[in-house]
Design a protein around this motif. Structure first.
Motif, PDB file in Angstrom:
ATOM      1  N   UNK A  75     -22.229  10.334   4.851  1.00 16.47           N
ATOM      2  CA  UNK A  75     -23.385  10.667   4.095  1.00 16.47           C
ATOM      3  C   UNK A  75     -23.537   9.646   2.725  1.00 16.47           C
ATOM      4  N   UNK A  76     -22.461   8.944   2.217  1.00 17.19           N
ATOM      5  CA  UNK A  76     -22.329   8.290   1.205  1.00 17.19           C
ATOM      6  C   UNK A  76     -22.705   6.837   1.523  1.00 17.19           C
ATOM      7  N   UNK A  79     -26.436   7.153   1.764  1.00 18.33           N
ATOM      8  CA  UNK A  79     -27.257   7.278   0.562  1.00 18.33           C
ATOM      9  C   UNK A  79     -27.203   5.883  -0.101  1.00 18.33           C
ATOM     10  N   UNK A  80     -26.053   4.874   0.205  1.00 17.15           N
ATOM     11  CA  UNK A  80     -26.086   3.629  -0.363  1.00 17.15           C
ATOM     12  C   UNK A  80     -27.109   2.780   0.342  1.00 17.15           C
ATOM     13  N   UNK A  81     -26.945   2.715   1.711  1.00 11.08           N
ATOM     14  CA  UNK A  81     -27.946   1.801   2.476  1.00 11.08           C
ATOM     15  C   UNK A  81     -29.169   2.058   2.647  1.00 11.08           C
ATOM     16  N   UNK A  82     -29.603   3.465   2.591  1.00  6.72           N
ATOM     17  CA  UNK A  82     -30.968   3.897   2.818  1.00  6.72           C
ATOM     18  C   UNK A  82     -31.530   4.635   1.682  1.00  6.72           C
ATOM     19  N   UNK A  83     -31.112   5.461   1.394  1.00  8.43           N
ATOM     20  CA  UNK A  83     -31.806   6.468   0.319  1.00  8.43           C
ATOM     21  C   UNK A  83     -31.897   5.865  -1.209  1.00  8.43           C
ATOM     22  N   UNK A  84     -30.971   5.225  -1.548  1.00 15.62           N
ATOM     23  CA  UNK A  84     -31.097   4.682  -3.049  1.00 15.62           C
ATOM     24  C   UNK A  84     -32.200   3.744  -2.946  1.00 15.62           C
ATOM     25  N   UNK A  85     -32.087   2.938  -2.151  1.00 11.07           N
ATOM     26  CA  UNK A  85     -33.231   1.724  -2.199  1.00 11.07           C
ATOM     27  C   UNK A  85     -34.754   2.491  -2.043  1.00 11.07           C
ATOM     28  N   UNK A  86     -34.994   3.482  -1.491  1.00 10.77           N
ATOM     29  CA  UNK A  86     -36.261   4.152  -1.190  1.00 10.77           C
ATOM     30  C   UNK A  86     -36.524   4.824  -2.475  1.00 10.77           C
ATOM     31  N   UNK A  87     -35.658   5.091  -3.396  1.00  9.62           N
ATOM     32  CA  UNK A  87     -36.076   5.801  -4.598  1.00  9.62           C
ATOM     33  C   UNK A  87     -36.914   4.782  -5.704  1.00  9.62           C
ATOM     34  N   UNK A  88     -36.831   3.589  -5.363  1.00  6.40           N
ATOM     35  CA  UNK A  88     -37.722   2.530  -6.065  1.00  6.40           C
ATOM     36  C   UNK A  88     -39.400   2.853  -6.024  1.00  6.40           C
ATOM     37  N   UNK A  89     -39.539   3.666  -4.854  1.00  2.00           N
ATOM     38  CA  UNK A  89     -40.898   3.932  -4.545  1.00  2.00           C
ATOM     39  C   UNK A  89     -41.382   5.192  -5.154  1.00  2.00           C
ATOM     40  N   UNK A 116     -24.468  17.103  -4.125  1.00  2.74           N
ATOM     41  CA  UNK A 116     -23.668  17.331  -2.857  1.00  2.74           C
ATOM     42  C   UNK A 116     -22.499  16.741  -2.263  1.00  2.74           C
ATOM     43  N   UNK A 117     -23.090  15.336  -2.538  1.00  5.30           N
ATOM     44  CA  UNK A 117     -22.024  14.326  -2.080  1.00  5.30           C
ATOM     45  C   UNK A 117     -21.185  14.026  -2.980  1.00  5.30           C
ATOM     46  N   UNK A 118     -21.219  14.449  -4.261  1.00  2.00           N
ATOM     47  CA  UNK A 118     -20.000  14.111  -5.132  1.00  2.00           C
ATOM     48  C   UNK A 118     -19.264  15.332  -4.990  1.00  2.00           C
ATOM     49  N   UNK A 119     -19.850  16.517  -4.774  1.00  3.29           N
ATOM     50  CA  UNK A 119     -18.845  17.885  -4.536  1.00  3.29           C
ATOM     51  C   UNK A 119     -17.864  17.709  -3.222  1.00  3.29           C
ATOM     52  N   UNK A 120     -18.706  16.901  -2.047  1.00  2.00           N
ATOM     53  CA  UNK A 120     -18.168  16.945  -0.747  1.00  2.00           C
ATOM     54  C   UNK A 120     -16.829  15.673  -1.103  1.00  2.00           C
TER      55      UNK A 120
END
Length: 168
Positions: A75-76, A79-89, A116-120
């Motif tokens: 999951x982490x 988040x780093x490879x896909x999701x974080x980058x898409x937040x620029x949109x 959730x990722x931090x809790x996990x």
């Protein structure tokens, strides 16, 4: 307690799952195919690949906690490879931007997913005795339940995010 052979097999399986999944995502990005047509036809390939891996992640968390570390690390990585980058949109220039469902759902998904990722991660570090005793959460079972619910809610919000980005 798991037998040493079973534990070794679980660790190898986890390493292969994480490496394979993240290599797939990195391969899509490095080959420049991330914006090409995805499997489902609505979104780009990188979003479809991420959606598939998130389904496996939620299913894995649901199936059992034996490989919980695997799912948290995967999951982490996503988040780093896909999701974080898409937040620029979906940058928020004004609070009124949150009136747009696409932006609001994406930020809700990102916020809940990060917590959730931090809790996990916290649970995995505590259970592995990597965290100092002073940082251990006494009510760790409640934290684990909250993380489990968070993974499900984040997964469902991920489907909703996909819908608003690529289908609606």
């Amino acid at each position: 307690m798991a037998a040493p052979g079973n534990m070794r097999s679980a660790i190898v399986t986890a390493a292969v799952m994480i490496a394979g999944s993240l290599a797939w995502i990195a391969g899509i990005s490095l080959s420049g195919l991330e914006d090409s047509r995805g499997f489902f036809g609505a979104g780009p390939l990188i979003a479809d690949a991420n959606l598939i891996l998130e389904v496996f992640l939620v299913a894995g968390i649901t199936y059992g906690f034996l490989l919980q570390t695997t799912w948290v690390v995967l999951n982490i990585g996503l988040i780093v490879l896909v999701m974080a980058g898409s937040m620029q949109d979906v940058k928020i220039a004004k609070t009124g931007a949150l009136a747009d469902w696409r932006i609001a759902v994406t930020w809700l998904h990102a916020t809940l997913g990060t917590l959730t990722a931090l809790a996990g991660l916290w649970i995995v570090l505590q259970m592995s005795n990597i965290l100092p005793r002073g940082l251990h959460v006494a009510a760790w079972k409640n934290l684990m339940r909250a993380a489990f619910a968070g993974y499900w809610a984040t997964g469902l919000l991920g489907f909703l995010t996909y819908y608003f980005w690529y289908i609606a």
